[in-house]
Design a protein around this motif. Structure first.
Motif, short mmCIF file in Angstrom:
data_model
loop_
_atom_site.label_atom_id
_atom_site.label_comp_id
_atom_site.label_asym_id
_atom_site.label_seq_id
_atom_site.Cartn_x
_atom_site.Cartn_y
_atom_site.Cartn_z
N SER A 64 1.34 -0.94 -0.08
CA SER A 64 0.21 0.13 0.01
C SER A 64 1.67 1.32 -0.63
CB SER A 64 -0.98 -0.18 1.39
OG SER A 64 -1.94 0.89 0.75
N GLU A 81 -12.58 1.85 1.06
CA GLU A 81 -13.99 0.72 0.23
C GLU A 81 -12.49 1.04 -1.17
OE1 GLU A 81 -17.63 1.59 0.49
OE2 GLU A 81 -17.80 0.54 1.72
N ALA A 135 -6.92 -1.63 -2.51
CA ALA A 135 -7.59 -3.03 -2.80
C ALA A 135 -6.42 -3.69 -2.13
CB ALA A 135 -7.22 -3.30 -4.23
N PRO A 170 -4.10 -6.07 0.39
CA PRO A 170 -4.52 -6.99 1.63
C PRO A 170 -4.05 -5.44 3.79
CG PRO A 170 -2.23 -8.21 0.54
CD PRO A 170 -2.50 -6.11 0.03
N ASP A 217 -5.11 -3.00 3.36
CA ASP A 217 -6.62 -1.94 3.10
C ASP A 217 -7.27 -3.11 3.02
OD1 ASP A 217 -4.55 -0.23 2.37
OD2 ASP A 217 -4.79 0.04 0.52
N ASN A 218 -7.57 -4.18 2.48
CA ASN A 218 -9.14 -5.32 2.83
C ASN A 218 -8.83 -5.48 4.76
OD1 ASN A 218 -8.95 -4.72 -0.07
ND2 ASN A 218 -8.07 -6.80 0.11
N LEU A 230 -10.29 -2.20 6.39
CA LEU A 230 -10.98 -1.95 5.57
C LEU A 230 -12.48 -2.91 7.13
CD1 LEU A 230 -13.87 -0.87 4.41
CD2 LEU A 230 -13.17 -2.24 2.52
N ARG A 270 -8.15 -13.35 9.37
CA ARG A 270 -7.81 -13.02 8.03
C ARG A 270 -6.47 -12.50 7.71
NH1 ARG A 270 -12.71 -11.47 6.27
NH2 ARG A 270 -14.47 -11.06 7.31
N GLU A 287 -4.26 -13.68 4.54
CA GLU A 287 -3.98 -13.16 3.47
C GLU A 287 -2.32 -13.31 3.46
OE1 GLU A 287 -4.57 -10.64 1.46
OE2 GLU A 287 -6.97 -9.97 2.21
#
Length: 206
Positions: A41, A66, A69, A71, A73-74, A77, A99, A103
């Motif tokens: 990122s 949102e 994209a 990992p 950032d996901n 979020l 999670r 990843e």
């Protein structure tokens, strides 16, 4: 081309095995480079989202994330959505850890195979050299009085060829595995950093 094929044939089956391993390692490096492209990122979306989160505008912060994209950032979020919904912090920590592990596990897939190729290639080359030397000295013993230095030299260079081939396969594989692992570690650090900043800001009421 014929000279190259002749050299490979002279090295015996172990050189052919090393050639296959070389192709596999290069293919793995290419696949992983494509997979890891764009996983780091730039921090702009996270910075904007965290600034809005600090002011209490959680909806705007979620909207900022949102569009990202990577990992990190996901995961950020997911953390924001969970915090905004009022979920228990312990449950959020467990979900984020799961999670995050998923990843990182996906990004690390096939890298251990590349490390294995880097480890066994020099050993295969050394094995080929030892077997070639044994064969050379057997031929020298059978030649008896007809033996000469050129016969021994020919056998030795063919035997040493496998060691060189093993190193040529191992070095790119080892370098590739190290660089790929470094990139995966950076992704993991970004995940920890972004979620850590979010939880720290969440504890400060605007």
């Amino acid at each position: 081309m014929q000279q190259l094929l002749g050299i490979l044939t002279s090295g015996g089956p172990i050189v052919l095995v090393l050639l296959v391993l070389s192709v596999c390692s290069l293919a793995l490096i290419g696949v992983k480079l494509v997979q890891l492209r764009g996983t780091i990122s730039n921090g702009e979306a996270q910075k904007a989202a965290l600034e809005k989160w600090a002011t209490g505008d959680k909806r705007a912060a979620i909207q900022c994330m949102e569009t990202a994209a990577t990992p990190a950032d996901n995961i950020t979020l997911v953390a924001m959505q969970a915090l905004a919904s009022g979920q228990n912090s312990d449950a959020i920590d467990g979900d984020l850890e799961w999670r995050g592990n998923q990843e990182i596990s996906g990004l690390q897939r096939h890298i251990p195979l590349l490390e294995l190729i880097a480890m066994i290639s020099p050993l295969l080359g050394l094995l080929g050299t030892v077997l070639g030397m044994i064969q050379s000295f057997q031929e020298l013993a059978l030649a008896e009085g007809a033996a000469n230095a050129s016969l021994l030299a020919a056998g030795i260079w063919q035997a040493l060829l496998t060691t060189a081939a093993g190193l040529l396969v191992a070095i790119p594989a080892a370098v590739g595995a190290a660089l790929l692992n470094t990139r995966v570690e950076r992704v993991a650090q970004q995940i920890e950093s972004s979620t850590g900043q979010l939880f720290a800001l969440n504890q400060k009421k605007p």
